[in-house]
Design a protein around this motif. Sequence first.
Motif, PDB file in Angstrom:
ATOM      1  N   UNK A 168     -27.965 -27.954  71.140  1.00  0.00           N
ATOM      2  CA  UNK A 168     -28.203 -26.564  70.736  1.00  0.00           C
ATOM      3  C   UNK A 168     -27.011 -26.010  69.964  1.00  0.00           C
ATOM      4  N   UNK A 169     -25.821 -26.286  70.455  1.00  0.00           N
ATOM      5  CA  UNK A 169     -24.619 -25.796  69.773  1.00  0.00           C
ATOM      6  C   UNK A 169     -24.490 -26.462  68.409  1.00  0.00           C
ATOM      7  N   UNK A 179     -17.319 -22.434  56.186  1.00  0.00           N
ATOM      8  CA  UNK A 179     -16.761 -23.700  56.671  1.00  0.00           C
ATOM      9  C   UNK A 179     -16.813 -23.800  58.186  1.00  0.00           C
ATOM     10  N   UNK A 180     -17.079 -22.680  58.877  1.00  0.00           N
ATOM     11  CA  UNK A 180     -17.065 -22.724  60.337  1.00  0.00           C
ATOM     12  C   UNK A 180     -17.892 -21.598  60.930  1.00  0.00           C
ATOM     13  N   UNK A 181     -18.261 -21.798  62.208  1.00  0.00           N
ATOM     14  CA  UNK A 181     -18.911 -20.760  63.015  1.00  0.00           C
ATOM     15  C   UNK A 181     -18.096 -20.566  64.283  1.00  0.00           C
ATOM     16  N   UNK A 182     -17.945 -19.301  64.697  1.00  0.00           N
ATOM     17  CA  UNK A 182     -17.204 -18.932  65.900  1.00  0.00           C
ATOM     18  C   UNK A 182     -18.008 -17.898  66.677  1.00  0.00           C
ATOM     19  N   UNK A 183     -17.521 -17.598  67.892  1.00  0.00           N
ATOM     20  CA  UNK A 183     -18.065 -16.484  68.668  1.00  0.00           C
ATOM     21  C   UNK A 183     -17.224 -15.251  68.434  1.00  0.00           C
ATOM     22  N   UNK A 285     -21.766 -18.083  66.378  1.00  0.00           N
ATOM     23  CA  UNK A 285     -22.294 -18.933  67.436  1.00  0.00           C
ATOM     24  C   UNK A 285     -23.002 -18.037  68.449  1.00  0.00           C
ATOM     25  N   UNK A 286     -24.113 -18.504  68.984  1.00  0.00           N
ATOM     26  CA  UNK A 286     -24.802 -17.787  70.053  1.00  0.00           C
ATOM     27  C   UNK A 286     -23.778 -17.417  71.128  1.00  0.00           C
ATOM     28  N   UNK A 287     -23.658 -16.126  71.473  1.00  0.00           N
ATOM     29  CA  UNK A 287     -22.608 -15.714  72.412  1.00  0.00           C
ATOM     30  C   UNK A 287     -22.678 -16.391  73.771  1.00  0.00           C
ATOM     31  N   UNK A 288     -23.878 -16.827  74.211  1.00  0.00           N
ATOM     32  CA  UNK A 288     -23.972 -17.519  75.496  1.00  0.00           C
ATOM     33  C   UNK A 288     -23.352 -18.911  75.438  1.00  0.00           C
ATOM     34  N   UNK A 289     -23.031 -19.353  74.208  1.00  0.00           N
ATOM     35  CA  UNK A 289     -22.362 -20.645  74.037  1.00  0.00           C
ATOM     36  C   UNK A 289     -20.839 -20.496  74.017  1.00  0.00           C
ATOM     37  N   UNK A 290     -20.347 -19.337  74.421  1.00  0.00           N
ATOM     38  CA  UNK A 290     -18.895 -19.204  74.552  1.00  0.00           C
ATOM     39  C   UNK A 290     -18.568 -18.004  75.445  1.00  0.00           C
ATOM     40  N   UNK A 310     -25.038 -18.972  81.476  1.00  0.00           N
ATOM     41  CA  UNK A 310     -24.114 -19.302  80.388  1.00  0.00           C
ATOM     42  C   UNK A 310     -24.238 -20.770  80.003  1.00  0.00           C
ATOM     43  N   UNK A 311     -24.139 -21.022  78.706  1.00  0.00           N
ATOM     44  CA  UNK A 311     -24.213 -22.398  78.192  1.00  0.00           C
ATOM     45  C   UNK A 311     -22.832 -23.070  78.184  1.00  0.00           C
TER      46      UNK A 311
END
Length: 344
Positions: A168-169, A179-183, A285-290, A310-311
């Motif tokens: 999923x992530x 160039x990137x994805x973050x929370x 990034x989906x907030x539940x992934x961080x 939480x993931x």
Amino acid sequence: ILPLVSVNQILLLLLVLTVCAILYSKVHQVPLTLRNETVVDLENPEEMEEEIPVVICAAAGRLGAAVAAISSIYSNTEANVLFYIIGLKTTIPHIRKWIENSKLKEIKFKVVEFNPMVLKGKIRQDASRPELLQPLNFVRFYLPLLIQKHEKVIYLDDDVIVQGDIQELYDTKLAPGHAAAFSNDCDLPSTHEMVRSVGMQNTYMGFLDYRKQAIRDLGISPSTCSFNPGVIVGNMTEWKHQRITKQLEKWMQRNVEENLYSSTLGGGVATSPMLIVFHGKYSSINPMWHIRHLGWSPDAHYSEQFLQEAKLLHWNGRYKPWDYPSVHTDLWENWFIPDPSGKF
């Protein structure tokens, strides 16, 4: 009346034509993938799956953290994960033995040595939190140099536990040119109370010194929400194209000369250059992934229901789940695998 021989010949011809028609029909019902030169190996379907590269550092004194993180990822996915374990020359033999002599021996992994000489002259000495100046804290700056054959890469800090499926992530969509994805640090209302209660900063003012002209010249509002680079989904093609590593190194060098940020502000010197370089140019990034801040205070607690949903859990801050005091340590210990050598 036709001679008997002629009748037999006609019947034989009809039989041959019927057989040919049946064979032709069977052949054209075969899937295209089996009729072309590329044949699918049905016994080894994992050969078809996209490889998911996950980068985790193995730092001295924290090898158990890397092991627990890897264990949690591997146990919660069916995806074809390839772990890149980045270490210094002194730690590599230990982490390799730990993996090969435990139930993690089934994972796919590569151990990569990081040369700290690339950081020479780029890190300003800071006595307040010397652990933040460890070379492996800056591995995330050099991802395309360490991981060369992948288009998309996941980077994770070692003080995380993954409770969801890492696929999923990996499927996080990056906008064109990113160039990137973050929370984003303001993206999850359920964490806001935690942030306020422990005095955690979640804006650029908490990381950059706005008294310095170089920072004011960036034109970034000090109230802009920060992001946490402990979980990154990166596009290596864009990273190289935009020369992200060179940009990060430039700001590291400027900090050495001008003291633009320090660990006494946002609690880390690896975050600030990324906040500058990626400002306004990253995907979410989906907030539940961080879910973070678990290590910010030994008194800060999330609800059990929230943590179960939480993931990914991140013990960023001083209070790590393998030390005392810390919070929610049971969620970390679920995935820890004891060191066969007994050193950790």
